[in-house]
Design a protein around this motif. Structure first.
Motif, PDB file in Angstrom:
ATOM      1  N   ILE A 186      72.266  32.182  30.573  1.00 29.63           N
ATOM      2  CA  ILE A 186      72.177  30.862  29.944  1.00 29.63           C
ATOM      3  C   ILE A 186      70.818  30.232  30.269  1.00 29.63           C
ATOM      4  CG2 ILE A 186      73.142  28.535  29.876  1.00 29.63           C
ATOM      5  CD1 ILE A 186      74.882  30.668  28.536  1.00 29.63           C
ATOM      6  N   VAL A 187      70.201  29.639  29.262  1.00 28.91           N
ATOM      7  CA  VAL A 187      68.888  29.012  29.435  1.00 28.91           C
ATOM      8  C   VAL A 187      69.053  27.508  29.593  1.00 28.91           C
ATOM      9  CG1 VAL A 187      66.646  28.594  28.374  1.00 28.91           C
ATOM     10  CG2 VAL A 187      67.768  30.814  28.080  1.00 28.91           C
ATOM     11  N   GLN A 188      68.623  27.005  30.756  1.00 27.01           N
ATOM     12  CA  GLN A 188      68.543  25.563  30.975  1.00 27.01           C
ATOM     13  C   GLN A 188      67.128  25.097  30.653  1.00 27.01           C
ATOM     14  OE1 GLN A 188      69.685  24.914  35.082  1.00 27.01           O
ATOM     15  NE2 GLN A 188      71.835  24.674  34.524  1.00 27.01           N
ATOM     16  N   ALA A 189      67.032  23.905  30.062  1.00 24.24           N
ATOM     17  CA  ALA A 189      65.745  23.373  29.623  1.00 24.24           C
ATOM     18  C   ALA A 189      65.330  22.186  30.482  1.00 24.24           C
ATOM     19  CB  ALA A 189      65.829  22.948  28.160  1.00 24.24           C
ATOM     20  N   TYR A 190      64.287  22.388  31.313  1.00 21.81           N
ATOM     21  CA  TYR A 190      63.737  21.220  32.004  1.00 21.81           C
ATOM     22  C   TYR A 190      62.555  20.679  31.211  1.00 21.81           C
ATOM     23  CZ  TYR A 190      59.944  23.834  34.544  1.00 21.81           C
ATOM     24  OH  TYR A 190      58.841  24.571  34.902  1.00 21.81           O
ATOM     25  N   CYS A 191      62.231  19.427  31.475  1.00 28.72           N
ATOM     26  CA  CYS A 191      61.241  18.682  30.676  1.00 28.72           C
ATOM     27  C   CYS A 191      61.632  18.618  29.201  1.00 28.72           C
ATOM     28  CB  CYS A 191      59.837  19.278  30.800  1.00 28.72           C
ATOM     29  SG  CYS A 191      59.119  19.174  32.440  1.00 28.72           S
TER      30      CYS A 191
END
Length: 277
Positions: A186-191
């Motif tokens: 799973i890809v988490q998106a920061y910024c």
């Protein structure tokens, strides 16, 4: 008002544990307890902290003050490269648990790949062992490029449940996202809110079209792309606004308009060390 039910929508990680699709970030939040309490009151059930942020204790305090059960809140923390290594990671896990006064951490990430192959793998091994003993539910990484993910695979370890990377329309990290999707990471998106730099004409036009603020457009884009965005704010109105994104959808053509803003690494606004050796 953001829907609490919507905010509790989840994705199932490769570890079998469920993670809420929208997280609340606390980077550079020197007094995190009030904002985390506000986020939990609104309906967030996912908080993203790190040892480097120096507010793990405040996050733990907020969860206890909220009146929610510990099992109702998904907590992520991370260990930075200067503390990587097998034994130092073991100590770091114990320290994070002690600071937050928790029996377990939902997701523990390697914060960055800057420590080199040997120490990265030692750190990963220590995290997997903590997972096996129940002190961590899921193990992940952050700022990992394809090379670093392949390194884990080559070493014979299970792949991480999550890779948290800088991710927004201007820097979409398409090669990393492709690899993660092919390997059930799973890809988490920061910024996701590009540090507030949301004055691009296309973003402003879409905000006008949907009668939303630019931040909501960016969070909605991230969700519709299948990412787990981690917007952050210390302002109650903004905390709520960032979560009020479940009662509209961006049209396919508008998603494509945002996709076309991609500049690759040239669009990065953070440290983004995905190319570390």
């Amino acid at each position: 008002m953001a829907s609490e039910l919507a905010l509790q929508s989840t994705v199932t990680l490769s570890s079998g544990h469920k993670m809420p699709l929208l997280g609340f970030g606390v980077f550079q939040n020197s007094d995190a307890t009030p904002s985390v309490l506000e986020a939990l009151k609104i309906g967030y059930r996912h908080v993203d902290t790190a040892q480097y942020y120096r507010n793990e204790a405040q996050v733990g305090e907020a969860v206890r003050k909220s009146g929610l059960n510990r099992s109702d809140v998904f907590i992520t923390t991370k260990i930075m490269s200067n503390n990587h290594g097998y034994h130092s990671t073991q100590r770091g896990i114990a320290d994070s648990l002690a600071r937050m006064k928790f029996d377990y951490i939902d997701l523990f990430l390697i914060h960055d790949p800057l420590s080199g192959t040997q120490r990265r793998l030692e750190t990963y091994q220590a995290l997997l062992e903590a997972k096996a003993t129940g002190r961590i539910n899921s193990v992940g990484v952050s700022n990992y490029g394809v090379k670093h993910l392949e390194e884990i695979k080559t070493a014979g370890y299970e792949l991480p449940s999550v890779n948290q990377i800088e991710l927004h329309p201007f820097n979409q990290q398409t090669d990393i996202v492709k690899y993660c999707r092919e390997h059930n990471i799973i890809v988490q998106a920061y910024c996701p809110l590009v540090h507030g730099k949301m004055n691009h004409p296309i973003i402003l036009d879409l905000a006008s079209k949907y009668k939303r603020d630019p931040a909501q457009i960016l969070v909605r884009w991230s969700l519709q792309k299948g990412f787990v965005p981690l917007p952050k704010s210390e302002r109650p109105a903004r905390i709520e606004s960032n979560a009020n994104v479940y009662d509209f959808d961006l049209d396919v053509d508008d998603i494509h308009k945002l996709d076309n803003l991609n500049r690759g690494k040239a669009g990065s606004i953070s440290w983004n060390p995905v190319d570390a050796p």
